[in-house]
Design an enzyme around this catalytic site. Sequence first.
Site, PDB file in Angstrom:
ATOM      1  N   GLU A 115       0.817  -1.211   0.000  1.00 13.82           N
ATOM      2  CA  GLU A 115       0.000   0.000   0.000  1.00 13.82           C
ATOM      3  C   GLU A 115       0.853   1.265   0.000  1.00 13.82           C
ATOM      4  O   GLU A 115       0.419   2.313  -0.447  1.00 13.82           O
ATOM      5  CB  GLU A 115      -0.913  -0.007   1.246  1.00 13.82           C
ATOM      6  CG  GLU A 115      -2.369   0.082   0.867  1.00 13.82           C
ATOM      7  CD  GLU A 115      -3.314  -0.108   2.041  1.00 13.82           C
ATOM      8  OE1 GLU A 115      -4.347  -0.740   1.837  1.00 13.82           O
ATOM      9  OE2 GLU A 115      -3.028   0.378   3.157  1.00 13.82           O
ATOM     10  N   HIS A 143       7.500 -26.757  -1.827  1.00 16.84           N
ATOM     11  CA  HIS A 143       6.820 -27.825  -2.561  1.00 16.84           C
ATOM     12  C   HIS A 143       5.659 -27.283  -3.408  1.00 16.84           C
ATOM     13  O   HIS A 143       4.835 -28.042  -3.891  1.00 16.84           O
ATOM     14  CB  HIS A 143       6.333 -28.897  -1.589  1.00 16.84           C
ATOM     15  CG  HIS A 143       7.481 -29.534  -0.859  1.00 16.84           C
ATOM     16  ND1 HIS A 143       7.996 -30.759  -1.214  1.00 16.84           N
ATOM     17  CD2 HIS A 143       8.237 -29.088   0.175  1.00 16.84           C
ATOM     18  CE1 HIS A 143       9.018 -31.045  -0.427  1.00 16.84           C
ATOM     19  NE2 HIS A 143       9.184 -30.046   0.436  1.00 16.84           N
ATOM     20  N   LYS A 152     -14.022   0.329  -4.097  1.00 16.60           N
ATOM     21  CA  LYS A 152     -15.132   0.740  -3.220  1.00 16.60           C
ATOM     22  C   LYS A 152     -16.208   1.470  -4.022  1.00 16.60           C
ATOM     23  O   LYS A 152     -17.394   1.212  -3.854  1.00 16.60           O
ATOM     24  CB  LYS A 152     -14.617   1.683  -2.120  1.00 16.60           C
ATOM     25  CG  LYS A 152     -13.720   1.018  -1.102  1.00 16.60           C
ATOM     26  CD  LYS A 152     -13.395   1.995   0.011  1.00 16.60           C
ATOM     27  CE  LYS A 152     -12.285   1.461   0.883  1.00 16.60           C
ATOM     28  NZ  LYS A 152     -11.726   2.468   1.773  1.00 16.60           N
TER      29      LYS A 152
HETATM   30  O1  PA5 Z   1      -3.371   1.447   5.869  1.00 14.83           O
HETATM   31  C1  PA5 Z   1      -4.500   1.870   5.698  1.00 14.83           C
HETATM   32  O2  PA5 Z   1      -4.795   3.049   5.879  1.00 14.83           O
HETATM   33  C2  PA5 Z   1      -5.640   0.949   5.304  1.00 14.83           C
HETATM   34  O3  PA5 Z   1      -5.215  -0.307   4.998  1.00 14.83           O
HETATM   35  C3  PA5 Z   1      -6.649   0.868   6.423  1.00 14.83           C
HETATM   36  O4  PA5 Z   1      -6.009   0.398   7.570  1.00 14.83           O
HETATM   37  C4  PA5 Z   1      -7.825  -0.030   6.081  1.00 14.83           C
HETATM   38  O5  PA5 Z   1      -8.375   0.339   4.865  1.00 14.83           O
HETATM   39  C5  PA5 Z   1      -8.885   0.059   7.153  1.00 14.83           C
HETATM   40  O6  PA5 Z   1      -9.296   1.374   7.305  1.00 14.83           O
HETATM   41  P1  PA5 Z   1     -10.082   1.869   8.592  1.00 14.83           P
HETATM   42  O7  PA5 Z   1      -9.209   1.686   9.776  1.00 14.83           O
HETATM   43  O8  PA5 Z   1     -10.372   3.312   8.324  1.00 14.83           O
HETATM   44  O9  PA5 Z   1     -11.332   1.035   8.687  1.00 14.83           O
END
Ligand code: PA5
Length: 448
Positions: free
Chosen positions: A286, A307, A421
């Site tokens: 990310e 494996h 989303k």
């Molecule tokens: O690193 C990030 O910001 C995302 O992966 C969030 O942790 C994830 O989308 C969950 O978001 P939230 O904590 O707002 O529900």
Amino acid sequence: MINLKLELDQLYHFVSKEELNTFDRQIISAYRKIYNKTGAGNDFLGWVDLPSSTSDELLDQISTHAKSLQAKSEVFVVIGIGGSYLGARAVIESLNSYFATKKDTPQILYAGHHISEDYLAELLDYLNDKDYSMAVISKSGTTTEPAIAFRMLRNHIEQKYGVEKARKRIVAITDKSRGALKQLADSEGYTSYVVPDDVGGRYSVLTPVGLLPIAMAGINIHELITGACKMEAMSRAVQKIHGNPIAQYAAARQALYQRGKTNEIMVNYEPKLFYFSEWWKQLYGESEGKDQKGIFPAAVGFTTDLHSMGQYIQDGLRNLFETVISVEKPKHDLRIPQADSDLDQLNYIAGKRLSDVNLMAELGTTLAHVDGGVPNLRIRIPEISEDVLGQLIYFFEMGCALSGYMLEVNPFDQPGVEAYKKNMFALLGKKGFENQTAELQQRLHQKK
Ligand code: PA5
């Protein structure tokens, strides 16, 4: 003192020490961006001094709260997705027994990290005859997956204990003022913890997001933070390649990326580290994967995956490198017994510990993969403990921020996550997304 070691011997067949050192300027500049807060995403640097700025008071408060919930819970459900659950799960599964739960400690289960109907149905069913409590964790407070899970689990727990008693079994961890979860927590009077504004989800394991579930699992959060503090101190003191394993890791990744090694595989030989790799995958994927750039983070568990994935790693497309987490000291001492009849032909290793065999598998695999053109980095840790995991967490967080700045991306945003989303909301007919609904439906039903 930090006791995690980064070994680069098997990298130097591909990238020389001299070449690695040429990245020093970039490392120094990336460090400057982080500590002077001048880089992209600089309002999300709260994690940088989080370990040293976490007060004993907060840790004591979380530990005490966890104890009171433990006393009435056979199960604790952690509701969250991405950065709001992976860090906790990584630490809990790394430290806890494969099979048993500690005395006076609940089983930790997870929800809200996908939308599987069967999973949630079976979880609710399982909880029917268990005493349980739960934490709902969402920084934004608006994420669909945990919101759905929480709505269903909240109904369940309220029916089981009544609204008043259920309230005392629910903890909310969210933004200090914004989001639907914050409003709900305030109106229902749930005990709440704050996710700091300047800490993004995937960097939040050392905030209450990770610390409360980790404490619920009977793990010492003071020691976890102490370990992270050690790495934080080293990082701040040595902002260059020489003497700083984090900087060496970031420089090595960059050197390999420039040589076309676009996939990094995190390798473990301890299945307990599976979720640690999952946490690492999210952190790096990310943070780096944007602007059509970035190293793709993958993970394998050896020898299991030798494996299955071993063939590809040995012989497939040569765009890979591996980072191996090597654990020196297992918790147990288990030796291979001698057998009268050596029909299974194992007497040649009788008397050896399994960890010795595992180590030879690791060393043999490393050499084979290096021979096959796969550079190897090795992170040696003495044991899997709170202290060492704290060090590792900070190591990878800072390594990720440095890598992101060296790659010239913002390591703290995740704009790409919105695309699915929007489509999902349009297909579900959510208000505000109706304009896209017809177009998406048509695309889905187009015949070739
Ligand atoms: O690193 C990030 O910001 C995302 O992966 C969030 O942790 C994830 O989308 C969950 O978001 P939230 O904590 O707002 O529900």
